[in-house]
Design a protein around this motif. Structure first.
Motif, PDB file in Angstrom:
ATOM      1  N   ALA A 149      81.914  41.526  20.747  1.00 15.81           N
ATOM      2  CA  ALA A 149      83.324  41.410  21.128  1.00 15.81           C
ATOM      3  C   ALA A 149      83.461  40.460  22.302  1.00 15.81           C
ATOM      4  O   ALA A 149      84.297  39.550  22.316  1.00 15.81           O
ATOM      5  N   CYS A 150      82.585  40.647  23.268  1.00 16.41           N
ATOM      6  CA  CYS A 150      82.619  39.812  24.453  1.00 16.41           C
ATOM      7  C   CYS A 150      82.388  38.340  24.089  1.00 16.41           C
ATOM      8  O   CYS A 150      83.104  37.453  24.543  1.00 16.41           O
ATOM      9  N   VAL A 204      85.521  36.974  22.231  1.00 16.36           N
ATOM     10  CA  VAL A 204      86.649  36.750  23.141  1.00 16.36           C
ATOM     11  C   VAL A 204      86.391  35.498  23.986  1.00 16.36           C
ATOM     12  O   VAL A 204      87.259  34.642  24.133  1.00 16.36           O
ATOM     13  N   PHE A 230      88.973  33.454  21.969  1.00 19.48           N
ATOM     14  CA  PHE A 230      90.295  33.940  22.385  1.00 19.48           C
ATOM     15  C   PHE A 230      90.604  33.736  23.861  1.00 19.48           C
ATOM     16  O   PHE A 230      91.523  34.332  24.383  1.00 19.48           O
ATOM     17  N   SER A 231      89.810  32.955  24.544  1.00 23.35           N
ATOM     18  CA  SER A 231      90.117  32.809  25.959  1.00 23.35           C
ATOM     19  C   SER A 231      89.976  31.351  26.352  1.00 23.35           C
ATOM     20  O   SER A 231      89.509  30.524  25.587  1.00 23.35           O
ATOM     21  N   LEU A 233      87.599  30.517  31.746  1.00 21.78           N
ATOM     22  CA  LEU A 233      87.104  31.886  31.879  1.00 21.78           C
ATOM     23  C   LEU A 233      85.658  31.964  31.401  1.00 21.78           C
ATOM     24  O   LEU A 233      84.817  32.618  32.016  1.00 21.78           O
ATOM     25  N   TRP A 251      91.693  34.890  14.157  1.00 16.63           N
ATOM     26  CA  TRP A 251      90.788  35.980  13.795  1.00 16.63           C
ATOM     27  C   TRP A 251      90.204  35.753  12.415  1.00 16.63           C
ATOM     28  O   TRP A 251      89.008  35.932  12.192  1.00 16.63           O
ATOM     29  N   GLN A 282      95.698  40.126  13.516  1.00 16.82           N
ATOM     30  CA  GLN A 282      95.083  39.382  14.606  1.00 16.82           C
ATOM     31  C   GLN A 282      95.454  39.984  15.946  1.00 16.82           C
ATOM     32  O   GLN A 282      94.618  40.134  16.825  1.00 16.82           O
ATOM     33  N   LEU A 287      89.410  43.587  20.931  1.00 17.80           N
ATOM     34  CA  LEU A 287      88.305  42.788  21.432  1.00 17.80           C
ATOM     35  C   LEU A 287      88.418  42.607  22.946  1.00 17.80           C
ATOM     36  O   LEU A 287      87.430  42.724  23.676  1.00 17.80           O
ATOM     37  N   THR A 334      85.767  43.722  25.775  1.00 15.34           N
ATOM     38  CA  THR A 334      85.268  42.756  26.751  1.00 15.34           C
ATOM     39  C   THR A 334      85.513  43.240  28.170  1.00 15.34           C
ATOM     40  O   THR A 334      84.625  43.172  29.025  1.00 15.34           O
TER      41      THR A 334
END
Lengths: 269, 280, 252
Positions: free
Chosen positions: A72-73, A76, A80-81, A85, A169, B11, B18, B22
C-alpha cells in the motif's frame, strides 16, 4: 585471488556449519530432527519440528502484516502522491531499515507485549507479537524495493492506460502490478528471508517455549532463537544439535535466495 | 454476481484505504524512533557517555561499549573494504562476463542473504573455538567483516560501473597502464559510491547483535588488545533489556545507537546524492 | 617531399566476424596535416584507433597486414602499447575532461609517465596551455574543475593534455563535431600553428574542414580507401566518381 573471497567465504561457512551439524544429524537420523516433537537436549532428544513450525508461522504472520502495508505504501508513494512526498519519504523509510533489530524487539517488549496481555489475553510473548514486530521490520525492505520496481515500469505504459480512460487505480491494478510483478515478488521474498533469519528481536518477544503453539497468543520458538538461546552454554552433542539447526535454517534460506535470484534475473533478461 | 461499482467510486474507496495503510505504516516507523529518543535522551549525558558501566550495567555509563563498538566496526571495515573493493575491481575491470563472474556474483548474493545468526555460529566455531582466538575483538571483527563483505562488493561494483567508459579510454589514450587507469581514474571517480557502501556497512555493523554476541563476547571492560573480549552497544542494550537490568540505561543506550546509525545513514545518503549529481 | 612516418600495407581490421577495414594502403608524411573524410561507419575512426591500438580494448578486435609507425610494425612483437599511445596523442569527438582540476588534466599523462617535481609540471602545463591559446583564459583558475569550462575550452584542454605528453603525432577524431563555429575556428588555427612540430591526423565528417586545413586528404568508404591525394586535387578534380558525389553532398 581477492575476487574469490566472497565465494570462498560462502564455501567455508557452508563447510563449517555442515561439518559441525551433520554428524549428529546422521547419528540420530534426519527424520528425527525434522519431525521430532521434543527438544530436550539434556536427554538427547533433538526434535526440531516445533521450531520449524514456529519459524514458518512467525514468518507467515510477518508477511500477512508486512506485505499489505508495504505494498500500500509503495503504491501510494508511486501512484497517488506527489513526487516530492516520495523524494522525502523514501530515503527516510530506507533509513529505518538501518535501525538495529534489538531496538524493534525492545519496542515489542515495552509496548506490544503489555498491550496483547491486557487486551487479548495470554502471556503476551507470542506468535502474534513476533509476527507484528517482524512485519514492521520487513516493511522498509518491501517498500523500498517495490517502489524501485514500480518506478522502473516505462512511463508510456501508465500513460497509455490512462489515455484509454482507465482510472489511476485500474491502471495500477491492471498495468503497473503485472509489469512490476517480479520486482515486487523479489521484495517479498527478501522480506521473508529477513523475517526467517531475524534472531534477537524474535527472542525478545516470542516467549521461546519449544512447543508447537496452539494459538496466535501462545509463545513460540524459532530456529534462529533456538540457536541463540542455547549456544552460550551448550557443549558437545548439544552444541552440534544447534549447528544442525543452523543447517536447516541455512538450507531454507538458500532455497529462498535462489528463488529470489531467479525472479529478479527474469526482470533483466 | 459482481456488484458494479463505478470506477471512480472504486478508486476513491481504494485510494482512501491505501492512504490509511500508508499513514499507519509511516506513523509506526516514526513512532518507534521518537518513542526511543523521548525515553532515552533524558538518560544520555556526558557522564553516561564517558563512564564505564558498573554493577553489570545497572549503574554508570556505556563508555566501554562505545569503545568496543568502534573498535569492532573499524576492524571489520579494515578487513572487508580491501577484499570487497578488490573483488569489485576484478569483476568490472579485469574480466569479461563469464561463468567465473557469475559464480562470484551468485556467491556474493547468497552471502548477503545468510542470516546473521549463521555468521555468529560460524564465527563461534571457526574463530572462537577452532582457531583459538576466544571471544575477542579479532573473532568478532572477522565475523562482521564476512557479513558486510557482500554489501561492499555490490555497492563498489555499481560505483565502478557508473564511471563513464570514456574516462578509461581517455586515460589509456594518454598512455596509462591498466593499473594506472584503475587506481588514478576509475577508483577516484567511484570513491563516493564506494564510501557509501562502506558507511552503510558501518551502520549494519553497529546495529548487529546476533553475530557479535557469540564471537566478541560481552565483557564490560575497555578492550586492550585484539584478543580482548568486548561488548558492543547493541549487545549491551540487548542484555540490559532482556535481563531487565536497567530500563533507563537500556533506553539511553538505544537512543545513542539510533542517533549514531541515523547519522551514519544520512551521511551515506548525502554522499550518494553528490555522487549521482556528478554523473547524471 | 618529407619521409613517410605512418605506413599501412594491406592493413585489415575485424571486430569479431565483421571486417571494418579492408586492404588499407596509406602513407602519412612528417609534419603534414592529413585529413580523413567519409560518411559515418566508413572506418575512419577505426583506422585512427588502430594507430594507437585503442581498438584493443574492445573484445573481438583483431588485425591483419602491417601498420608501421616510424618504421616499426606496431602490431608486431616488442611494441609497448603504453609507449605507442604516448607518441600518438588522441583527441576524441566529444571533449572528455577527467573530473579533476584543469592543472591535473593537463599534467595527467606526464604524471602517468613518471614525471615528478612541481616546477617541471608547472612549466609543462603552462607551455601546453599556451600552445592551445588557453593559457590566458584559465591561468588564474588552474585548480578549478575542468568540467566547468565551456565545450570549446574543454576541447582545447584535451588538446593541451596531449601536447603535455610531448607526442610525435596528434590524432583528432571529429574534434569539432559538437562545437560552435568560433570554437571550431580556434581549434583549426591552433592545428595550423602546431603543424611545424607535429604530424597531425584529422578525422572529420565535415568535408569543408578538411578542405580548410588538410594538406592531403583520404576518402574512406565502407572500410576502404577510395582515394588519397592532395587536398586541392580531392576537392577540385577527384579521380573517383564516388569521391565527387560525397563531396558534393549526394550521400553521407
Amino acid at each position: 585471488m581477492i575476487a574469490f573471497s566472497a565465494v570462498s567465504i560462502l564455501l567455508i561457512i557452508t563447510i563449517f556449519i555442515f561439518g559441525e551439524g551433520m554428524p549428529v544429524m546422521v547419528k540420530y537420523g534426519l527424520r528425527k530432527f525434522l519431525f521430532g516433537l521434543d527438544w530436550f537436549p539434556l536427554e538427547r532428544s533433538y526434535g526440531l519440528l516445533p521450531m520449524i513450525i514456529g519459524s514458518l508461522m512467525v514468518t507467515g504472520g510477518a508477511l500477512v502484516i508486512g506485505v499489505p502495508f508495504g505494498l500500500a505504501c509503495a503504491v501510494v508513494l508511486t501512484e497517488f502522491s506527489s513526487k516530492r512526498l516520495r523524494r522525502f519519504l523514501k530515503p527516510i523509510i530506507e533509513l529505518l531499515a538501518g535501525i538495529p533489530s534489538v531496538v524493534y524487539g525492545f519496542i515489542g517488549v515495552v509496548i506490544l507485549i503489555p498491550f496483547i496481555r491486557d487486551h487479548l489475553g495470554g502471556p503476551g510473548f507470542s506468535v502474534l507479537a513476533s509476527s507484528v514486530i517482524l512485519g514492521i521490520m520487513i516493511l522498509p525492505t518491501i517498500i523500498s524495493i517495490s517502489i524501485d520496481s514500480l518506478e522502473a515500469v516505462p512511463r508510456t505504459y501508465r500513460e497509455g492506460s490512462i489515455a484509454l480512460g482507465a482510472t489511476r487505480w485500474q491502471t495500477t491494478r491492471m498495468v503497473m502490478f503485472p509489469a512490476a510483478k517480479s520486482g515486487i515478488i523479489a521484495s517479498i521474498i527478501l522480506g521473508m528471508g529477513r523475517a526467517i533469519g531475524e534472531t534477537m528481536a524474535v527472542i525478545m518477544v516470542a516467549g521461546n517455549a519449544a512447543t508447537i503453539p496452539r494459538s496466535l497468543l501462545d509463545p513460540v520458538r524459532t530456529l534462529t532463537s533456538n540457536i541463540a538461546l542455547e549456544l552460550g552454554y551448550a557443549a558437545g552433542e548439544h552444541r552440534q544439535a544447534l549447528f544442525a539447526t543452523g543447517v536447516i535454517l541455512f538450507v531454507i534460506i538458500m532455497i529462498l535466495n535462489t528463488i529470489a535470484n531467479m525472479t529478479s534475473r527474469k526482470r533483466r533478461p | 454476481m459482481k456488484i458494479a461499482v463505478p470506477p471512480r467510486t472504486e478508486q476513491g474507496i481504494i485510494r482512501a484505504l491505501l492512504w490509511l495503510l500508508t499513514a499507519i505504516t509511516v506513523f509506526i516507523l516514526f513512532f518507534i524512533i521518537f518513542y526511543v529518543l523521548k525515553r532515552g535522551l533524558p538518560v544520555v549525558s556526558l557522564e553516561f557517555l564517558a563512564q564505564n558501566p558498573t554493577e553489570m550495567g545497572k549503574a554508570g555509563g556505556i563508555f566501554s561499549t562505545i569503545i568496543g563498538t568502534i573498535a569492532l566496526t573499524l576492524l571489520a571495515i579494515l578487513i572487508a573494504t580491501p577484499m570487497g573493493v578488490g573483488s569489485a575491481i576484478f569483476l568490472t575491470e579485469y574480466t569479461r562476463e563469464n561463468w567465473i563472474t557469475r559464480m562470484i556474483r551468485f556467491g556474493s548474493e547468497c552471502l548477503a542473504g545468510i542470516p546473521s545468526i549463521i555468521f555468529g555460529l560460524f564465527g563461534f566455531i571457526l574463530f572462537v573455538t577452532k582457531l583459538g582466538f576466544g571471544w575477542s575483538l579479532l573473532s568478532g571483527g572477522l565475523t562482521l567483516a564476512f557479513m558486510i563483505l557482500p554489501t561492499i562488493i555490490r555497492t563498489s561494483e555499481e560505483a565502478i560501473r557508473s564511471v563513464p567508459y570514456a574516462y578509461r579510454e581517455v586515460s589509456f589514450s594518454l598512455g596509462s597502464t591498466k593499473w594506472q587507469t584503475v587506481t588514478r581514474v576509475v577508483l577516484p571517480s567511484s570513491l563516493p559510491g564506494i564510501a557509501t557502501g562502506v558507511i552503510l556497512s558501518i551502520g549494519r555493523s553497529i546495529g548487529e547483535t546476533a553475530a557479535v554476541i557469540f564471537t566478541a563476547g560481552s565483557s564490560l571492560h575497555v578492550p586492550t588488545s585484539l584478543f580482548s573480549s568486548s561488548r558492543t552497544m547493541s549487545v549491551h542494550f540487548y542484555i540490559l533489556a532482556r535481563e531487565g537490568i536497567s530500563m533507563d540505561n537500556a533506553y539511553g543506550t538505544a537512543a545513542v545507537l539510533i542517533i549514531a546509525i541515523l547519522g551514519i545513514n544520512v551521511l551515506a545518503y548525502s554522499l550518494m546524492n553528490r555522487f549521482m549529481r556528478r554523473y547524471c | 617531399m618529407s619521409e613517410a612516418v605512418v605506413r599501412a600495407e594491406n592493413f585489415r581490421h575485424f571486430f569479431g566476424e565483421r571486417q571494418t577495414l579492408r586492404r588499407i594502403n596509406l602513407e602519412i608524411r612528417r609534419n603534414e596535416i592529413f585529413g580523413i573524410i567519409g560518411p559515418a561507419g566508413s572506418g575512419k575512426s577505426t583506422f585512427l584507433r588502430a594507430l594507437n591500438r585503442l581498438n584493443d580494448l574492445v573484445p573481438g578486435s583483431r588485425t591483419e597486414g602491417t601498420l608501421e609507425v616510424c618504421g616499426q610494425d606496431i602490431y608486431g612483437p616488442g611494441t609497448s602499447v603504453v609507449e605507442l599511445r604516448r607518441r600518438l596523442g588522441m583527441v576524441f569527438a566529444t571533449p572528455i575532461p577527467l573530473p579533476r582540476s584543469i592543472f591535473e588534466n593537463v599534467a595527467f599523462g606526464a604524471r602517468m609517465a613518471g614525471v615528478k617535481g612541481r616546477a617541471r609540471l608547472n612549466e609543462l602545463v603552462a607551455d601546453s596551455l599556451r600552445k592551445t591559446a588557453l593559457w590566458e583564459e584559465v591561468m588564474d583558475r588552474l585548480d578549478s574543475s575542468a568540467l566547468k569550462l565551456s565545450g570549446g575550452q574543454q576541447q582545447r584542454l584535451c588538446l593541451a593534455r596531449i601536447l603535455a605528453l610531448k607526442p610525435e603525432f596528434i590524432m583528432l577524431d571529429e574534434p569539432t563535431s559538437g562545437l560552435d563555429p568560433i570554437s571550431t575556428m580556434k581549434i583549426e588555427e591552433t592545428l595550423r600553428q602546431l603543424q611545424s612540430e607535429f604530424t597531425i591526423i584529422l578525422v572529420t565528417n565535415n568535408t569543408k574542414q578538411a578542405a580548410r586545413v588538410a594538406d592531403r586528404t583520404a576518402f574512406f568508404l565502407n572500410g576502404e580507401i577510395v582515394e588519397v591525394d592532395r587536398t586541392e586535387k580531392i576537392f577540385s578534380a577527384p579521380s573517383d566518381q564516388r569521391t565527387n558525389d560525397y563531396i558534393l553532398g549526394k550521400f553521407g
